[in-house]
Scaffold this motif. Structure first.
Motif, PDB file in Angstrom:
ATOM      1  N   CYS A 263       0.849  -1.196   0.000  1.00  0.00           N
ATOM      2  CA  CYS A 263       0.000   0.000   0.000  1.00  0.00           C
ATOM      3  C   CYS A 263       0.886   1.249   0.000  1.00  0.00           C
ATOM      4  CB  CYS A 263      -0.899   0.011   1.238  1.00  0.00           C
ATOM      5  SG  CYS A 263      -1.928  -1.468   1.372  1.00  0.00           S
ATOM      6  N   CYS A 268      -1.595   1.552   6.639  1.00  0.00           N
ATOM      7  CA  CYS A 268      -2.844   1.637   5.865  1.00  0.00           C
ATOM      8  C   CYS A 268      -3.910   0.751   6.513  1.00  0.00           C
ATOM      9  CB  CYS A 268      -2.569   1.178   4.431  1.00  0.00           C
ATOM     10  SG  CYS A 268      -3.986   1.273   3.330  1.00  0.00           S
ATOM     11  N   HIS A 270      -6.594  -0.201   4.912  1.00  0.00           N
ATOM     12  CA  HIS A 270      -7.195  -0.953   3.800  1.00  0.00           C
ATOM     13  C   HIS A 270      -8.706  -0.751   3.758  1.00  0.00           C
ATOM     14  CE1 HIS A 270      -3.283  -2.721   4.314  1.00  0.00           C
ATOM     15  NE2 HIS A 270      -3.658  -3.428   5.354  1.00  0.00           N
ATOM     16  N   CYS A 276      -4.187   1.944  -1.959  1.00  0.00           N
ATOM     17  CA  CYS A 276      -4.221   0.746  -1.112  1.00  0.00           C
ATOM     18  C   CYS A 276      -4.279  -0.507  -1.995  1.00  0.00           C
ATOM     19  CB  CYS A 276      -5.436   0.802  -0.184  1.00  0.00           C
ATOM     20  SG  CYS A 276      -5.733  -0.755   0.674  1.00  0.00           S
ATOM     21  N   ALA A 277      -3.322  -1.390  -1.813  1.00  0.00           N
ATOM     22  CA  ALA A 277      -3.232  -2.597  -2.649  1.00  0.00           C
ATOM     23  C   ALA A 277      -4.384  -3.557  -2.366  1.00  0.00           C
ATOM     24  CB  ALA A 277      -1.895  -3.295  -2.412  1.00  0.00           C
ATOM     25  N   VAL A 278      -4.862  -3.579  -1.107  1.00  0.00           N
ATOM     26  CA  VAL A 278      -5.985  -4.445  -0.746  1.00  0.00           C
ATOM     27  C   VAL A 278      -7.258  -3.971  -1.448  1.00  0.00           C
ATOM     28  CG1 VAL A 278      -7.466  -5.193   1.173  1.00  0.00           C
ATOM     29  CG2 VAL A 278      -4.980  -5.162   1.464  1.00  0.00           C
TER      30      VAL A 278
HETATM   31 ZN   LIG Z   1      -4.034  -0.802   2.293  1.00  0.00          ZN
END
Ligand SMILES: [Zn+2]
Ligand SMILES: Nc1nc2c(ncn2[C@@H]2O[C@H](COP(=O)(O)OP(=O)(O)O)[C@@H](O)[C@H]2O)c(=O)[nH]1
Ligand SMILES: [Mg+2]
Length: 329
Positions: A263, A268, A270, A276-278
């Motif tokens: 992220c 983060c 999420h 945010c990668a999630v």
């Molecule tokens: Zn995240």
């Protein structure tokens, strides 16, 4: 000195099942409690001494190191938690299921999901939720007391392990435990059914059966062995909030793992942050929306609880007028 396992403890007396032979002995543990101050738990692996003068009695001499420990219900060395949901009657409570998963994972116990009462038509959303759990890497097993699936697939998942059953009241846990134990005996070889007969006789020494709130490990017959534990009177296991906070929550979601650390912002949540990668994975359909939505709800609840604790600690104490309600010395 024979080795065994405590399968039940009532009023300071412990039913110890001998590892070789399967006989059950009613044991005191006064010596070990005096020496080490340790209170034995159902599930403990122990060394015990057989009383030469009183048949069927003995005393616990040593308790093996515990692999895991739950406090409600009090039981040790649980390997797996079978989280039982009914396809309907009652409608599945996925929030409770996810809470139980968190409790299991944070205690080092492997969660398994059981879709029980699979003879009934499924409530809306069940198939999607099942996919969510499978994507998270949890084994999900269908079961029913009658019909096509029965308990056979479940028995192989429970074989050789200590499994605690958990879930809403009415989902069929007690029926399932009895059915599994019976199925395991039906499949056991001759030698093993003889061993069970011994156990059944010595077990009569113990009091009460499934009417009490006492934890009891039920042995599964057959080559694999293993034990299953019902949690009567505990509709939800104690969820050990406080043991972890909102900052650790994402680590208890195995399906988030590939994205953690990717992220934009450190720390983060999420839930709403840009980059945010999630959330990106969620948008791309790689994560289950229900699981993530419940994660966000837990995160908010844990954060609020944490903030309250923090506020309490920081409340100014000097300077103000004495608090009339404060009756502490
Ligand atoms: Zn995240
Ligand atoms: N249709 C159906 N009913 C079941 C099944 N398993 C249990 N039940 C019923 O569900 C009710 C609750 O079962 P019980 O084992 O007491 O649930 P517990 O509260 O989780 O222990 C009882 O009336 C059972 O007969 C199943 O596989 N299918
Ligand atoms: Mg029950």
């Amino acid at each position: 000195m024979p080795a065994g396992k405590i399968i039940k403890g009532v009023g300071g007396l412990y039913s110890v099942e001998e590892r070789q032979g399967g006989g059950v002995y009613l044991c005191s543990a006064r010596g070990i409690f005096r020496k080490d101050g340790i209170k034995p738990l159902a599930g403990d692996d122990v060394d015990f001494e057989i009383d030469a003068l009183r048949a069927g009695y003995g005393s616990v001499r040593a308790i093996g190191a515990r692999r895991s420990e739950l406090s409600r219900p009090p039981v040790s060395n649980v390997d797996q938690m079978l989280i039982v949901l009914a396809l309907s009657e009652p409608a599945p409570d996925f929030l409770l299921a996810d809470k139980l998963i968190l409790a299991a994972l944070s205690s080092g116990i492997r969660p398994l999901i059981c879709a029980n009462k699979s003879d009934l038509p499924a409530a809306a959303g069940c198939a999607g939720e099942r996919e969510g759990y499978e994507r998270a890497g949890f084994l999900t097993v269908r079961a029913s007391k009658s019909g096509a699936s029965g308990y056979a697939p479940l028995l192989s998942a429970l074989s050789g392990k200590v499994t605690i059953l958990a879930g809403q009241s009415g989902v069929g846990k007690s029926t399932l435990l009895n059915g599994i134990a019976e199925l395991s005996r039906a499949g056991a070889a001759g030698a093993d059914s003889a061993r069970m007969a011994v156990g059944a006789i010595s077990r009569r020494i113990g009091r009460g059966r499934h009417t009490t709130r006492h934890v009891e490990l039920v042995r599964l017959a057959g080559d694999g062995g293993g034990y299953a534990v019902d949690s009567p009177g505990f509709s939800a296991l104690e969820i050990c909030a406080g043991a972890w906070g909102f900052r650790e929550l994402d680590a208890l979601y195995p399906e988030f793992l590939p994205y953690i650390g990717r992220c934009r912002f450190a720390g983060c949540s999420h839930i709403h942050e840009p980059g945010c990668a999630v959330l990106e994975a969620l948008g791309a359909g790689s994560l289950h929306a229900g699981r993530h939505g419940r994660y966000a709800a837990f995160y908010a609840a844990l954060k609020q609880a944490g903030d309250r604790k923090y506020a309490k600690k920081r409340r100014p104490r000097a300077g103000g007028p004495p608090n009339a309600n404060n009756n502490q010395a």
